[in-house]
Write a protein that holds these residues in place. Structure first.
Motif, PDB file in Angstrom:
ATOM      1  N   ALA A  91       4.449  14.258  -3.341  1.00  0.00           N
ATOM      2  CA  ALA A  91       3.627  14.399  -4.541  1.00  0.00           C
ATOM      3  C   ALA A  91       3.717  15.789  -5.164  1.00  0.00           C
ATOM      4  CB  ALA A  91       2.169  14.075  -4.236  1.00  0.00           C
ATOM      5  N   CYS A 116       0.696  15.561 -10.842  1.00  0.00           N
ATOM      6  CA  CYS A 116      -0.136  14.384 -10.947  1.00  0.00           C
ATOM      7  C   CYS A 116       0.069  13.473  -9.769  1.00  0.00           C
ATOM      8  CB  CYS A 116       0.195  13.602 -12.214  1.00  0.00           C
ATOM      9  SG  CYS A 116      -0.419  14.433 -13.656  1.00  0.00           S
ATOM     10  N   LEU A 117      -0.944  12.637  -9.564  1.00  0.00           N
ATOM     11  CA  LEU A 117      -0.874  11.686  -8.465  1.00  0.00           C
ATOM     12  C   LEU A 117      -1.283  10.347  -9.045  1.00  0.00           C
ATOM     13  CD1 LEU A 117      -0.629  11.520  -5.304  1.00  0.00           C
ATOM     14  CD2 LEU A 117      -3.120  11.619  -5.292  1.00  0.00           C
ATOM     15  N   ASN A 118      -0.576   9.330  -8.645  1.00  0.00           N
ATOM     16  CA  ASN A 118      -0.957   8.010  -9.089  1.00  0.00           C
ATOM     17  C   ASN A 118      -1.980   7.443  -8.117  1.00  0.00           C
ATOM     18  OD1 ASN A 118      -1.196   5.300  -9.678  1.00  0.00           O
ATOM     19  ND2 ASN A 118       0.971   5.111 -10.287  1.00  0.00           N
ATOM     20  N   LEU A 119      -3.233   7.488  -8.548  1.00  0.00           N
ATOM     21  CA  LEU A 119      -4.293   7.020  -7.663  1.00  0.00           C
ATOM     22  C   LEU A 119      -4.727   5.634  -8.139  1.00  0.00           C
ATOM     23  CD1 LEU A 119      -6.271   7.741  -5.338  1.00  0.00           C
ATOM     24  CD2 LEU A 119      -7.846   8.540  -7.107  1.00  0.00           C
ATOM     25  N   ARG A 120      -4.259   4.647  -7.447  1.00  0.00           N
ATOM     26  CA  ARG A 120      -4.560   3.254  -7.797  1.00  0.00           C
ATOM     27  C   ARG A 120      -4.402   3.013  -9.294  1.00  0.00           C
ATOM     28  NH1 ARG A 120      -8.182   4.593  -3.705  1.00  0.00           N
ATOM     29  NH2 ARG A 120      -9.763   5.314  -5.184  1.00  0.00           N
ATOM     30  N   GLY A 121      -3.315   3.452  -9.817  1.00  0.00           N
ATOM     31  CA  GLY A 121      -3.002   3.188 -11.217  1.00  0.00           C
ATOM     32  C   GLY A 121      -3.585   4.206 -12.181  1.00  0.00           C
ATOM     33  N   GLU A 122      -4.323   5.150 -11.653  1.00  0.00           N
ATOM     34  CA  GLU A 122      -4.948   6.138 -12.517  1.00  0.00           C
ATOM     35  C   GLU A 122      -4.213   7.466 -12.325  1.00  0.00           C
ATOM     36  OE1 GLU A 122      -9.465   7.924 -13.078  1.00  0.00           O
ATOM     37  OE2 GLU A 122      -9.026   6.411 -11.544  1.00  0.00           O
ATOM     38  N   VAL A 123      -3.991   8.155 -13.435  1.00  0.00           N
ATOM     39  CA  VAL A 123      -3.302   9.434 -13.302  1.00  0.00           C
ATOM     40  C   VAL A 123      -4.313  10.509 -12.929  1.00  0.00           C
ATOM     41  CG1 VAL A 123      -1.938  11.189 -14.472  1.00  0.00           C
ATOM     42  CG2 VAL A 123      -1.566   8.765 -14.993  1.00  0.00           C
ATOM     43  N   GLU A 149      -2.638  20.114 -17.484  1.00  0.00           N
ATOM     44  CA  GLU A 149      -1.891  18.872 -17.526  1.00  0.00           C
ATOM     45  C   GLU A 149      -1.657  18.442 -18.975  1.00  0.00           C
ATOM     46  OE1 GLU A 149      -0.488  17.633 -14.984  1.00  0.00           O
ATOM     47  OE2 GLU A 149       0.385  16.077 -16.243  1.00  0.00           O
TER      48      GLU A 149
END
Lengths: 714, 122, 98
Positions: free
Chosen positions: A591, A599-606, A694
Motif C-alpha cells: 500500500a 490511498c488505500l482501498n477500504l471496502r471500495g472506499e478511497v 490527496e
C-alpha cells in the motif's frame, strides 16, 4: 447566615424563576398550555412577590401582585393564554427583571411602577376585580386608645384543639398585650361520662382584661378561630348593650351560665345601654394569684437557639476553579493509577493486578462523575433564542418559526459560556439574510412562514450544533464575485462549494445588499469563526439555493481528559483520541509506495493514508508489519499508518507550552504510566492534511493532463 | 427547651429570612423545600408548629397538610398556611384539610411571628 | 380503697385520650383517687379539661378526688384559665418544702 446572604439567595432564586417563566411563555406559544406550566408561571410571580415582601421591596411586591392576579386567572381557567397576553407577560417578566436589577434603588423602583403594564394587567384582571391591595396593612401601629378594661366572651368551637389551637395559647399571647383582671370559665358544656371526648373543646370563658390595645388588635389574637367560634370583645361600658347579639347563638343552659359568669365579673347583662362601668371586681380573686403567675413564667425563650442547620437544596454552587483543580488532580490520579497497574502487571502478582484494576474502575467512575459536573445542557443557551427569534422577526416584519431539538445535549460549561454570542450571531444572520420576506417566499412557492432550526447532538466524541434555515440559500456566484471584488481570492479561482461558503467568514465580508440593524452591526462572521476556533471547534456550511442554509459547528466534548488509543511509531509513542478511531487494520504490504501519503482501498472506499513516520519526520526504520488506524472527524476519514497498536489508555491532556502552540499535528501531551511522555495527535488537522494533500495531488494530476498551471490556491 | 417550628416553602430566601426572624425570637427552626421534604422532616421529632406554603412543586401544601393530619404524632400540630388573597378556592380546600390559620403573602417577618405567637410562644 | 396516679411530664392533646382512659379506669377502681401533678412539665387546655371532667365524674359517682403536688406548669395553667377554684386541689403541708 444573615439577611444579606438571604437577599442574595432571593435574587438568585428570582432569576431562576424568571428564566422558567420566560421559557414557559415562549414554549406555550407553540403548544397547548399544561396545568403544570400555568402553575409554574403562577409560582414565579407568587414566589417573587412573597420573598420580595420579606425584604420590604414593596414596589416589586406591588408589581408582581398585579401580574400574579392575572396568572392566577389563567391558572383557574378564567383567562386563556392568548398571544397578546403572553406578550404582555413577557414584558412583565422583563420589567420584574429590570426592577430586580436596581433592587437597592428605591427611587428608580418607584419610577418603574409608573408603567402602563400595570393598566394592561388590570385590564385582564378586571373580571375578577380583586381589589385588596398587596401589602401589610396589618403592620400598622396600634391605635393608642389608652388603658381600658375589656369584656371578652370566648366561646370556642369544639374543633379548636383538634386544629392545633389551644385556648391557653391565646391566653398566653393576651398576657403580652395586657393583664387579666378576672377569668370566669364557663363549664356548662362539659359532657358527663362517655359523652366526653377529650379531643373536643368544651371550655369557654368570660373575662375582664385590661389593655391599651385596640379592639381590632385584641380580636386579631383570635383571628385563626374567630370564624368557627363566637368571640366577642367590647369595652366594659359597651358590653351590656351587646348582650343580645352576644348571646344570640347560645342555648338556654349556656345563656344562663354566661349570665352567671357576667354577674361574677360584676357586669349586669340586663342594664341595656346604661353605661354602668362596674369597677372591675377586685383583682383579689384567687384566679389572679400574681405571685405564682410570675414565678411560673415559662423559662423558655432563651436566646441560645441551636445554630441553624445548613439550608438543604438540590444544587450547590461551586466555584469553577475548585472543580478545575479537582479535575486536574483526578488527571494525576489516572496517571498514577495507570502506573500502579503497569507495575502490578510486571510483578505478575495476580492479586495485586486485580486490586489495581478495581482501583482503576473506581477512578474511572470518579473521573466520569467529575467531568459530568462540568457538563451542562446546551438548552441553557438555546433557551434564549425563542425570545430573540420572536422579537427579531417582529422587527423585520417576517414570520419565522424557531424549532429547537437536542436541547438536552450536554457539553462543557466553559464552552457553553463562550458559545452564546457566536450562535446568536448565526441565528440573527439566518433570520436577517437567510429567510426571505413573506412575499418573496410565497412567490417562490414556499409557505409564508420561515423556519429556523437549532439542533444539537453528540457525534463521535464531538458536540455538533446546527443552525439551519429554509431561506433562500447562499448564492455561490454572488459570494465569489464579492470575494473577488474585495480581493479575497483571484478572479479565476475554482473552489469547492464548501470553500466558497466559507468565504463569508472572511473579515469584512457581507453580501447583503441592504445592511439592516439586525446583523449588519459591523461584527462580521469572521468573529464567529474565530470564537469557534478558540474552542478547538470547526464550522461548516451546507447550502442549496432556494432551499436554505445549514451552519454546522463541531466542538470537542471536553477540554480536560480523553480516552486515548496508544500507538507507536518506531520507539515513539502517540495518543490518538479514541473517539475518533473507527477501526484498525493491518497495512497491506504494497500500500505504501515510499510516499508519505497514499490511498488505500477500504471496502471500495478511497481512504487517504498518512504515514506518521514520514510525515512527522521521525526517521525511524520501518517495522516489518505496519498498521492503519482509521480515524474520522466530521465527514472526513483518513488512515494513519503506525507501527504498533498498544491499546486504549486514559489520558489527561497537558497543554503544550507556548513554544509548541503553532504545531498543527499535535494537540497536547500526556504522561504515560511508565513516566514516558506521549504526544497527542491532532486528528482533525491530520485528516485535513491527508485529504487536502490527496485532493491537491489529484488536482495536479488532472491539471497535468491538460496543461501546466499553478497549484490551487488552497 | 425552645419550641420547634417546621417551615415548608419552595423559596429558599423566604425560608432563610423566616428562619432568622424565628430564631431571633427564640424558636428552633427546621426547613423543607416542599411538602414531600416536609413529610420527611417529620421523622418522630417533636414539632410544635408548622408553617407551610400552598403552592409548591413536587407536593403542594394542601396535600402535605392532609398527610400531616393523618400522622398520629402530628395530627394536632398547629399549621399556619401561607397564601395569597387571590386564592379563595385553595383556601377552602385548605380549610377542609384542616388548615385554620392563614397568613397572607407577602408578609413582613413580624406578621408571621405574631401569628405564630398566638398559637405557641417560644 | 384509695390510690394515687402520677401524671407524666407531657399532658397535651396528644395524650388526652389516653389520659382520660387512665384516669377513668383509676377512678372506677377506687373510692378515693389522688392525682399527683408534680411531674407535669407541659400541660394544655385539653389536659385541664380532662381533669375538670374527672372532677365532675367523681362528684357524680360520689368518690373522692384530690389533685396534689401541682408543678409550676400545672399551676400556671390553672391560674391563667381561672380554674383553680373549680378543681379539687389539695395543698399538702409536706409538699410545701419541695
Amino acid at each position: 447566615m444573615n439577611l444579606d446572604a438571604a437577599k442574595q439567595t432571593f435574587l438568585e432564586e428570582a432569576r431562576e424563576l424568571l428564566e422558567d417563566m420566560e421559557r414557559i411563555l415562549l414554549d406555550v406559544e407553540a403548544t397547548d398550555t399544561t396545568d403544570e406550566q400555568l402553575n409554574a408561571l403562577f409560582r414565579a410571580m407568587h414566589t417573587i412577590k412573597g420573598s420580595a415582601g420579606l425584604f420590604g421591596m414593596d414596589e416589586i411586591v406591588h408589581f408582581t401582585h398585579e401580574a400574579e392576579n392575572v396568572v392566577d386567572l389563567l391558572r383557574s381557567g378564567h383567562l386563556a393564554l392568548s398571544e397578546d397576553l403572553s406578550g404582555l407577560l413577557l414584558r412583565c417578566h422583563d420589567h420584574v427583571k429590570a426592577m430586580l436589577a436596581v433592587v437597592d434603588d428605591k427611587a428608580t423602583q418607584q419610577e418603574m411602577l409608573q408603567t402602563s403594564l400595570l393598566d394592561e394587567l388590570r385590564h385582564y384582571a378586571q373580571p375578577a376585580a380583586v381589589d385588596e391591595p398587596a401589602g401589610s396593612s396589618q403592620a400598622s401601629a396600634p391605635e393608642q386608645g389608652g388603658l381600658r378594661d375589656w369584656v371578652m366572651s370566648l366561646r370556642f368551637n369544639e374543633d379548636v384543639l383538634r386544629n392545633g389551637m389551644d385556648p391557653s395559647a391565646f391566653f398566653r399571647y393576651l398576657r403580652l398585650l395586657g393583664e387579666f383582671l378576672v377569668v370566669q370559665p364557663v363549664l356548662c358544656r362539659l359532657p358527663q361520662a362517655e359523652r366526653f371526648d377529650p379531643e373536643s373543646c368544651y371550655l369557654r370563658f368570660e373575662l375582664l382584661f385590661s389593655s391599651d390595645a385596640s379592639q381590632q388588635m385584641l380580636l386579631d389574637v383570635f383571628e385563626f378561630v374567630r370564624e368557627d367560634s363566637q368571640i366577642h370583645i367590647f369595652p366594659v361600658g359597651e358590653a351590656a348593650a351587646h348582650w343580645p347579639q352576644l348571646i344570640a347563638d347560645a342555648d338556654e343552659a349556656e345563656q344562663a351560665a354566661v349570665r352567671q359568669a357576667w354577674l361574677a365579673l360584676g357586669l349586669d347583662p340586663d342594664a341595656t345601654a346604661e353605661p354602668e362601668p362596674a369597677p372591675p371586681a377586685k383583682a383579689a380573686d384567687k384566679a389572679s394569684d400574681k405571685a405564682s403567675e410570675k414565678a411560673d413564667k415559662p423559662a423558655t425563650g432563651a436566646a441560645e437557639a441551636k445554630p441553624p442547620r445548613a439550608s438543604e437544596s438540590r444544587f450547590i454552587k461551586v466555584e469553577a476553579a475548585k472543580l478545575d483543580s479537582l479535575i486536574n488532580l483526578i488527571g494525576e490520579l489516572v496517571i498514577a493509577g495507570a502506573a500502579a497497574n503497569l507495575m502490578a502487571r510486571r510483578s505478575a502478582q495476580s492479586a495485586l493486578v486485580e486490586s489495581t484494576i478495581a482501583i482503576a474502575n473506581l477512578i474511572e467512575q470518579i473521573r466520569a462523575g467529575t467531568l459530568s459536573m462540568r457538563m451542562v445542557q446546551i438548552g441553557e443557551i438555546f433557551s434564549r433564542f425563542p425570545r430573540v427569534v420572536r422579537d427579531v422577526s417582529k422587527e423585520l416584519g417576517k414570520s419565522i418559526q424557531l424549532n429547537v431539538s437536542g436541547a438536552d445535549t450536554e457539553l462543557d460549561k466553559s464552552m457553553v459560556d463562550k458559545l452564546g454570542d457566536p450562535l446568536m450571531h448565526i441565528v440573527r444572520n439566518a433570520m436577517d439574510h437567510g429567510i426571505e420576506s413573506s412575499e418573496a417566499r410565497l412567490a417562490a412557492g414556499k409557505p409564508a412562514e420561515g423556519n429556523v432550526w437549532l439542533n444539537a447532538y453528540h457525534e463521535s466524541g464531538s458536540v455538533v450544533i446546527e443552525v439551519a434555515d429554509d431561506g433562500a440559500g447562499l448564492r455561490k456566484d454572488k459570494i465569489l464575485a464579492k470575494a473577488v471584488a474585495n480581493g479575497l481570492v483571484p478572479a479565476d479561482s475554482v473552489l469547492p462549494d464548501g470553500d466558497i461558503y466559507k468565504l463569508i467568514f472572511e473579515p469584512g465580508f457581507s453580501t447583503a445588499e441592504q445592511v439592516t440593524n439586525i446583523s449588519g452591526r459591523g461584527v462580521g462572521m469572521d468573529v464567529v469563526r474565530r470564537s469557534i476556533e478558540q474552542l478547538r471547534g470547526t464550522i461548516d456550511i451546507d447550502s442549496a439555493v432556494g432551499e436554505g442554509t445549514t451552519f454546522r459547528i463541531r466542538l470537542p466534548l471536553t477540554l480536560a481528559i480523553i480516552d486515548g488509543f496508544l500507538v507507536s511509531v518506531g520507539n515513539a509513542t502517540f495518543v490518538i483520541p479514541l473517539e475518533t478511531v473507527i477501526e484498525c487494520i493491518e497495512l497491506p504490504p504494497d500500500a505504501l509506495q515510499g510516499d508519505a501519503h497514499n490511498c488505500l482501498n477500504l471496502r471500495g472506499e478511497v481512504l487517504p493514508l498518512l504515514g506518521l513516520n514520514r510525515f512527522l519526520e521521525l526517521g525511524q526504520p520501518h517495522a516489518k508489519r505496519q498498521n492503519v488506524v482509521v480515524v474520522r472527524y466530521g465527514d472526513s476519514k483518513a488512515g494513519l499508518v503506525v507501527d504498533e497498536l498498544l491499546g486504549e489508555f486514559q489520558t489527561v491532556i497537558k497543554p503544550l507550552g507556548n513554544l509548541f502552540r503553532h504545531l498543527r499535528a499535535i494537540s497536547g501531551s500526556t504522561i504515560l504510566g511508565s513516566g514516558e511522555v506521549a504526544l497527542i495527535l491532532d486528528v482533525p488537522s491530520l485528516i485535513h492534511f491527508a485529504t487536502s494533500q490527496e485532493a491537491e495531488r489529484f488536482a495536479s494530476h488532472a491539471e497535468h493532463a491538460q496543461q501546466r498551471g499553478g497549484h490551487g490556491n488552497h | 427547651m425552645a419550641k420547634t417550628i417546621l417551615i415548608v416553602d419552595d423559596s429558599a430566601s423566604l425560608r432563610q429570612v423566616v428562619k432568622i426572624a424565628l430564631m431571633d425570637a427564640g424558636y428552633d427552626v427546621i426547613e423543607a423545600g416542599n411538602g414531600q421534604e416536609g413529610l420527611q422532616k417529620l421523622d418522630g421529632r417533636k414539632i410544635h408548629l408548622i408553617v407551610s406554603d400552598v403552592n409548591m412543586p413536587v407536593m403542594d401544601g394542601i396535600t402535605f397538610l392532609k398527610n400531616v393530619k393523618q400522622h398520629a404524632s402530628y395530627k394536632f400540630t398547629p399549621v399556619i398556611m401561607l397564601t395569597t388573597e387571590t386564592s379563595d378556592e385553595k383556601k377552602k380546600a385548605g380549610q377542609q384539610a384542616g388548615a385554620k390559620a392563614w397568613v397572607v403573602k407577602p408578609f413582613q417577618p413580624p406578621i408571621l411571628l405574631s401569628a405564630i405567637s398566638k398559637l405557641i410562644l417560644p | 380503697m384509695s390510690s394515687t396516679i402520677k401524671l407524666d411530664e407531657e399532658c397535651t392533646i396528644y395524650q388526652a385520650a389516653q389520659l382520660r382512659q387512665q384516669l377513668a379506669d383509676a377512678l372506677m377502681a377506687s373510692d378515693s383517687l389522688t392525682v399527683d401533678l408534680s411531674a407535669v412539665g407541659e400541660m394544655d387546655s385539653s389536659a385541664a379539661q380532662v381533669l375538670l371532667w374527672l372532677h365532675s365524674e367523681a362528684t357524680r359517682l360520689q368518690k373522692t378526688l384530690a389533685l396534689v403536688q401541682l408543678s409550676a406548669a400545672a399551676r400556671e395553667l390553672f391560674t391563667m384559665l381561672g380554674l383553680l377554684i373549680y378543681l379539687p386541689i389539695v395543698e399538702e403541708e409536706a409538699g410545701h418544702e419541695s
